[in-house]
Design an enzyme around this catalytic site. Structure first.
Site, PDB file in Angstrom:
ATOM      1  CG  ASP A  93      -2.054   0.690   1.107  1.00 27.65           C
ATOM      2  OD1 ASP A  93      -2.176   1.450   0.214  1.00 27.65           O
ATOM      3  OD2 ASP A  93      -3.056   0.692   2.090  1.00 27.65           O
TER       4      ASP A  93
ATOM      5  CG  ASP B 255      -9.502   2.614  -0.155  1.00 30.68           C
ATOM      6  OD1 ASP B 255      -8.929   1.380  -0.409  1.00 30.68           O
ATOM      7  OD2 ASP B 255      -8.818   3.774   0.289  1.00 30.68           O
TER       8      ASP B 255
END
Ligand code: DGJ
Length: 697
Positions: free
Chosen positions: A451, A519
């Site tokens: 990430d 997301d």
């Protein structure tokens, strides 16, 4: 596939297109043609190459890679700053080389700014079976003086029409990556760029341009940059109506010092010309599988994964993760990924990044009991890292406050309470490699979700003589660490995530096996995101989770959620421990169904049959050798409005017979019928969706 040279005119022939340029008498490299094929002899005459004179003025000439010299007022490909104060790059043709490889051919054309000993080699590579041209450049300093590159594009491209083109690019943001906007390119320069240090959620490093095109018709010109850092795409239309594209690393706050004998290579841009958007997407989709994705898993279908993030956020521990793993295995997941929260003093996003040891309270016996459990359930285990980052509240930062990008005279901006590690320092880069390597050596971890949750600020790197190089060195270091991990841990799969799709680009896809697209897992929003992603990026790379986002505020049923996520690499991300037996059974049913068709979805030909803006529904079709899968989603909250729809299928064998498996019956049609007459589909109800599996008999 063919490359020829005659009288300093170069002709690159792909399956259906020709790309032609030539060196004029004065050595200027002039663009001649990109489009359908004409006769080679049409181009052989030298005067054709002399576009500069044909246009009457240097200002309007079409060039292959122009510097900031003479009457060049448009966006340039290269800008140099020489030791004697001259800031013009004036490149003249020198020589060429044609090389043949197995399934590709390349042409290298070398230009030189002789008084300064600067040599620029333009590399063009074409591949058997594709209408794509890879382009990039290498700048070499053969002089005794240091020179500075201020700008170096990967490619300059000229489009044939003088009428204004339309451009497609995401006008995105966090949660709305890849939501494509169509803009007309009028006189002036349209710039898509990132200065975030990652390719960003806003614009994406690609271009799609057409005058009048749709899925099946019209010339489409496109390109995507294999680069995850700052980029710039300039689409400029001059007063004579000519449109040019210059694409490459962003020149904002960038320079690169070339000492004698040093060279700099720009990232590759994969460019192409097709008839229709569908052909563009299909060529890029299969090209990525064949030639871009890391080889080990490129041709293997991706596993159905479960990710813990939306279920538990930072609140992970051995027992609750094991319970989720049991449920994930029960519904058919093949990989269990524990997301953020397992390390250091990580209770929320304010602490712990940088301290990559297993939290002893959450996992008193380390990760082994959890991983053993996951493996005993027949699943692989994956783990989340955010390796480039550090929280100020961490042992790492307390020990090494100088390991981040910063300026001594400025406050250090925190975004999501974190700083970016300066991995242009060799010891920091090594640290980042080692933290993941150590965990991979100690545990049976077969998957890493990498990430990266913030943009760059205060980009000081006191270790570099020229800190403006950090944009390039940082991105290269990310790629290098990913490659090293894969090299050492052979079966490792990597997912590239950057607070959703902030690094979802072709550069990431050259080193990571897949990307996290956004997301935002709301299925209606996802339809737009997936549409934009599918334009140029491979379907199999698009991780798509089914979650319970907006479970209580929007009336989606599980069918809708699955029918959206099955259009990419199906993944599960909801809190399974809160689901009823009936809901778990629905999950299992769809995961089983996905497994039976995923080869078609991840590797088949792909068509967008209908989109919401034009048709009121989204319809996508995936065609494999023996099966075809059709998804139809109606994201309108109405019962009778837009109830009846009609879609014509594409890419079928007209002479073959197909069985269309409706919910309640099966009907047989020829491929010709399904493509010519099409299917009438009734989409009643609110937020309705269908998956229709069609068998080739
Ligand atoms: C942002 C990612 O996009 C999410 O999927 C999740 O991994 C969080 N970060 C964790 O902090």
């Amino acid at each position: 596939m063919k490359i020829t040279e005659k009288n300093r005119v170069f002709i690159l022939e792909t399956e259906k297109t020709q790309y032609v340029f030539g060196a004029a008498d004065d050595g200027t490299l002039c663009h001649i043609h990109w489009g359908d094929k004409a006769k080679e002899d049409d181009f052989a005459a030298r005067f054709e190459a002399n576009e500069k004179h044909r246009n009457g003025t240097e200002e309007l000439a079409k060039n292959e890679y122009i510097g900031n010299s003479g009457q060049i007022f448009r966006p340039q490909s290269i800008i140099m700053n020489y030791a004697d104060g001259c800031r013009e790059a004036l490149l003249k043709y020198q020589s060429y080389k044609i090389k043949e490889e197995n399934d590709s051919m390349s042409l290298e054309v070398t230009l030189a700014d002789e008084p300064y000993g600067i040599y620029v080699t333009l590399i063009y590579r074409i591949y058997k079976g594709y209408d794509l041209i890879e382009r990039n450049s290498v700048i070499e300093n053969m002089s005794k003086e240091t020179a500075v590159i201020q700008k170096a594009a990967s490619a300059e491209l000229n489009l044939p029409s003088r009428r204004p083109y339309y451009s497609l690019n995401p006008n995105g943001s966090w949660g709305a990556e890849f939501t494509v906007e169509k803009t007309q390119v009028r006189n002036g320069t349209l710039v898509y760029q990132s200065t975030h240090g990652r390719s960003s959620h806003t614009n994406n490093p690609f271009f799609v341009l057409y005058e009048n095109a749709g899925e099946t018709y019209g010339e489409v010109f496109f390109g995507a940059l294999k680069w995850s850092g700052n980029f710039k795409t300039e689409i400029a239309r001059d007063w004579s109506g000519s449109t040019r594209v210059v694409i490459g690393i962003n020149d904002t706050d960038f320079s690169y010092v070339l000492r004698p004998s040093e060279s700099f290579e720009t990232p590759v841009a994969v460019c192409g010309r097709t008839i229709g958007l569908a052909e563009m997407s299909n060529q890029m989709n299969s090209f990525a599988v064949e030639h871009i994705l890391p080889k080990r898993y490129a041709k293997e279908p991706l596993p159905v994964l479960y990710n813990s993030w939306e279920a538990t956020e930072f609140d992970v521990d051995s027992e609750s993760q094991q319970r989720l793993a049991e449920l994930a295995a029960k519904i058919g997941c093949e990989l269990f990924v524990m997301d953020d929260g397992w390390f250091g003093q990580r209770k929320n996003d304010r602490a712990g990044l940088g301290d990559w040891y297993v939290n002893p309270v959450k996992f008193p016996q380390g990760l082994k009991p959890l991983i053993d459990k996951v493996n005993s359930l027949g699943m692989k285990f994956g783990l989340w890292f955010e390796p480039e980052m550090v929280n100020p509240d961490s042992d790492l930062y307390r020990a090494h406050p100088d390991w981040i990008y910063h300026y001594d005279t400025r406050d250090r901006t925190q975004i999501r309470n974190q700083f970016i590690l300066n991995i242009t320092k060799p010891e920091v880069k090594e640290f980042v490699f080692e933290v993941m390597d150590r965990m991979l050596c100690e545990y049976n971890i077969e998957y890493i979700k990498w990430d990266m949750n913030r943009a760059f600020t205060e980009s000081g790197a006191e270790n570099l003589e020229n800190a403006q190089e950090l944009w390039v060195i940082h991105t290269q270091a990310v790629y290098e660490i990913a490659d090293r991990l894969k090299e050492k841990h052979k079966g490792l799969q990597l997912e590239c995530c950057s607070s959703g799709g902030g690094r979802a680009d072709l550069g990431a896809m050259s080193h990571f096996d897949m990307v996290w697209t956004s997301d935002n897992t709301d299925p209606v929003d996802r339809l737009d995101i997936q549409y934009g992603f599918s334009l140029l990026y491979p379907i199999k790379c698009m991780r798509a989770w089914v979650t319970d986002t907006n479970r209580y505020s929007r009336p989606y049923d599980w069918d809708f959620r699955f029918n959206v996520s099955m259009q990419g690499s199906l993944s599960i991300g909801g809190n399974l421990s809160k689901y009823s037996e009936e809901e778990l059974a629905i999950h299992k049913k769809y995961i089983d169904l996905y497994k039976s068709v995923r080869n078609v979805i991840q590797f088949g030909r792909f068509y967008r049959l209908a989109n919401y803006a034009d048709d009121g529904i989204y319809a996508t079709e995936y065609v494999g050798d023996k099966k075809c899968v059709l998804f139809v989603c109606k994201n309108v909250n109405s019962f009778y409005k837009d109830r009846y729809h009609h879609v014509k299928l594409m890419g079928l064998d007209p002479d073959a017979e197909y069985s269309v498996n409706w919910e309640r019956c099966t009907e047989k049609f020829s491929g010709a019928y399904l493509m010519a007459k099409g299917l009438d589909i009734e989409m009643g109800g609110t937020l309705e969706s269908k998956i229709i599996v069609i068998d080739k008999n």
